[in-house]
Scaffold this motif. Structure first.
Motif, PDB file in Angstrom:
ATOM      1  N   LYS A 204       6.911  21.972  17.032  1.00 46.76           N
ATOM      2  CA  LYS A 204       7.986  21.107  16.550  1.00 46.76           C
ATOM      3  C   LYS A 204       7.470  19.815  15.919  1.00 46.76           C
ATOM      4  CE  LYS A 204      11.664  23.453  17.862  1.00 46.76           C
ATOM      5  NZ  LYS A 204      12.668  23.923  16.849  1.00 46.76           N
ATOM      6  N   GLY A 205       6.146  19.719  15.769  1.00 45.93           N
ATOM      7  CA  GLY A 205       5.560  18.489  15.264  1.00 45.93           C
ATOM      8  C   GLY A 205       5.672  18.325  13.764  1.00 45.93           C
ATOM      9  N   PRO A 206       5.094  17.241  13.242  1.00 45.34           N
ATOM     10  CA  PRO A 206       5.167  16.944  11.806  1.00 45.34           C
ATOM     11  C   PRO A 206       4.251  17.864  11.000  1.00 45.34           C
ATOM     12  CG  PRO A 206       3.751  15.354  12.907  1.00 45.34           C
ATOM     13  CD  PRO A 206       4.349  16.207  13.996  1.00 45.34           C
ATOM     14  N   ILE A 207       4.549  17.989   9.718  1.00 44.39           N
ATOM     15  CA  ILE A 207       3.729  18.786   8.800  1.00 44.39           C
ATOM     16  C   ILE A 207       3.659  18.066   7.463  1.00 44.39           C
ATOM     17  CG2 ILE A 207       3.413  21.003   7.650  1.00 44.39           C
ATOM     18  CD1 ILE A 207       5.218  22.241   9.810  1.00 44.39           C
ATOM     19  N   ASP A 208       2.458  17.811   7.012  1.00 41.64           N
ATOM     20  CA  ASP A 208       2.271  17.240   5.676  1.00 41.64           C
ATOM     21  C   ASP A 208       1.911  18.318   4.665  1.00 41.64           C
ATOM     22  OD1 ASP A 208       2.390  14.161   6.045  1.00 41.64           O
ATOM     23  OD2 ASP A 208       1.069  14.828   7.664  1.00 41.64           O
ATOM     24  N   VAL A 209       1.051  19.245   5.086  1.00 42.39           N
ATOM     25  CA  VAL A 209       0.585  20.293   4.173  1.00 42.39           C
ATOM     26  C   VAL A 209       0.609  21.638   4.899  1.00 42.39           C
ATOM     27  CG1 VAL A 209      -1.291  21.098   2.688  1.00 42.39           C
ATOM     28  CG2 VAL A 209      -0.929  18.637   3.010  1.00 42.39           C
ATOM     29  N   LEU A 210       1.208  22.629   4.264  1.00 41.27           N
ATOM     30  CA  LEU A 210       1.224  24.008   4.763  1.00 41.27           C
ATOM     31  C   LEU A 210       0.355  24.838   3.840  1.00 41.27           C
ATOM     32  CD1 LEU A 210       2.259  26.437   6.436  1.00 41.27           C
ATOM     33  CD2 LEU A 210       4.302  26.447   4.968  1.00 41.27           C
ATOM     34  N   VAL A 211      -0.695  25.444   4.390  1.00 43.60           N
ATOM     35  CA  VAL A 211      -1.617  26.255   3.601  1.00 43.60           C
ATOM     36  C   VAL A 211      -1.476  27.720   3.983  1.00 43.60           C
ATOM     37  CG1 VAL A 211      -4.005  26.645   2.915  1.00 43.60           C
ATOM     38  CG2 VAL A 211      -3.241  24.325   3.486  1.00 43.60           C
TER      39      VAL A 211
ATOM     40  N   GLY B 169       4.289  15.693   0.832  1.00 38.79           N
ATOM     41  CA  GLY B 169       4.343  17.060   1.340  1.00 38.79           C
ATOM     42  C   GLY B 169       3.809  18.050   0.320  1.00 38.79           C
ATOM     43  N   ARG B 170       3.188  19.100   0.828  1.00 40.23           N
ATOM     44  CA  ARG B 170       2.557  20.055  -0.081  1.00 40.23           C
ATOM     45  C   ARG B 170       2.550  21.441   0.549  1.00 40.23           C
ATOM     46  NH1 ARG B 170      -2.945  17.972  -2.951  1.00 40.23           N
ATOM     47  NH2 ARG B 170      -1.535  16.186  -3.222  1.00 40.23           N
TER      48      ARG B 170
END
Length: 373
Positions: free
Chosen positions: A130-137, A183-184
């Motif tokens: 449930k934490g934060p996400i800046d980049v999803l690869v 975000g990416r």
């Protein structure tokens, strides 16, 4: 008088006057080969720009092996917070521990079970983390068997593992990605998308991308089959996704590298071809810049997931075949951008694939309910 040839060993060598045309011809050939080599061999890929990733969170699939592990190691070296969705939790924890010992400046990676072979498992991951996400690869992939092999959800294996799973995971995490100041979403596709032949009807009725993929099996197995189809679908989705992202979020896709990784675990090839691949094809390919060494292999996906300037390059497709990644004589956001197939560039097909994918996954609201910009 007739010219006397100068030759001390006439029975083993040709005379100098006879050799002159041959030497000239060879000289011209050497020059031509040198010019051709310089024209065909791209400049060095260059070094990626170091970025302090302290405070930025990366979710990266397939991070315990091959390109994914090399990528994760560099992110940890730059102090990123890592979240590792893994099928094998024990292996994931061992990798996280090794990263923590090697790069103590970075937080210990969070390991969460997730199997791309199961859509329920993907939903479970989104509930657990449930934490934060800046980049999803989206790095994880299977080469596939080259035969019609189905997942637990009934889809052809490459269609789901390499593609549909990325659509579902993105849709579940997109709100958190958009909350980031930068975000990416990064789709690790492949040059193999050039060989793809997808069918929109087959997506709907047969739960696969290209019904003829079993007829496209060549020397390298399924590389030009359903694997190629899934990689094309990733690029198509990335472009359609970029038109729907809010805030400062962007979607990017890339061809990472042609190198030896665990992706070949499903490749069935003869002992002779395996020998040639390792000792001849790879070395020649690396010499001319078509294939990458272990040191260069992860650079493109590291660059695309971290360089700040690429926040201005939403929807683009990058490749190490279009080097250098930086200092290319153009704005930083334009370096490394690659051509893609005509199908991959078609907005109409991008939108159709996006819609069908959402329908197959039963996604109506949220990301799938958004109109394209």
């Amino acid at each position: 008088t007739a010219q006397k040839p100068f030759c001390s060993l006439p029975h083993t060598c040709r005379c100098s006057w006879q050799m002159a045309p041959v030497v000239k011809t060879l000289g011209v050939l050497v020059v031509l080969v040198a010019v051709l080599f310089k024209a065909l061999v791209p400049p060095p890929l260059g070094e990626v720009v170091p970025v302090n990733l302290n405070g930025r969170t990366f979710v990266i699939t397939g991070a315990t092996a091959g390109l994914g592990s090399w990528h994760a190691e560099q992110l940890a070296a730059w102090n990123a917070s890592l979240v590792l969705p893994v099928r094998d939790v024990k292996r994931g924890e061992a990798f996280a521990e090794r990263l923590f010992k090697t790069y103590p400046g970075a937080p210990r990676a969070v390991v969460v079970e997730m199997d791309l072979n199961s859509l329920d498992s993907i939903r479970g991951f989104a509930e657990k983390y449930k934490g934060p996400i800046d980049v999803l690869v989206h790095n994880a992939a299977t080469l596939g068997s080259g035969q019609v092999r189905r997942t637990k959800d009934g889809f052809e294996e490459c269609f789901q593992i390499n593609y549909l799973s990325t659509v579902l995971l993105t849709s579940l995490l997109v709100d958190r990605i958009e909350q980031s100041s930068a975000g990416r979403v990064v789709h690790v596709s492949a040059k193999a998308h050039d060989f793809a032949n997808i069918s929109l009807d087959a997506m709907r009725s047969e739960k696969m991308l290209g019904p003829d993929f079993t007829d496209r099996q060549g020397m390298m197995g399924n590389l030009a089959g359903s694997y190629a189809d899934s990689k094309l679908a990733q690029i198509l989705f990335s472009s359609a996704l970029n038109r729907r992202l809010k805030g400062n979020a962007v979607s990017l896709s890339l061809h990472p590298a042609i190198t030896q990784t665990e992706l070949q675990r499903d490749m069935k090839s003869s002992a002779v071809f395996s020998f040639l691949q390792e000792n001849v094809i790879m070395k020649v390919g690396q010499a001319v810049g078509f294939m990458q060494t272990k040191e260069d292999a992860p650079k493109t996906q590291i660059h695309v997931s971290t360089h700040p300037a690429l926040q201005e390059a939403g929807g683009e497709y990058f490749s190490p075949l279009y080097p250098p990644l930086v200092d290319c004589g153009k704005p930083a956001a334009r370096c490394g951008i690659s051509d893609r197939s005509a199908v991959a560039s078609d907005p109409k097909i991008q939108e159709e694939v996006f819609k069908i994918s959402c329908d197959l996954l039963g996604l109506e609201g949220g990301l799938c309910g958004r109109a394209a910009k």
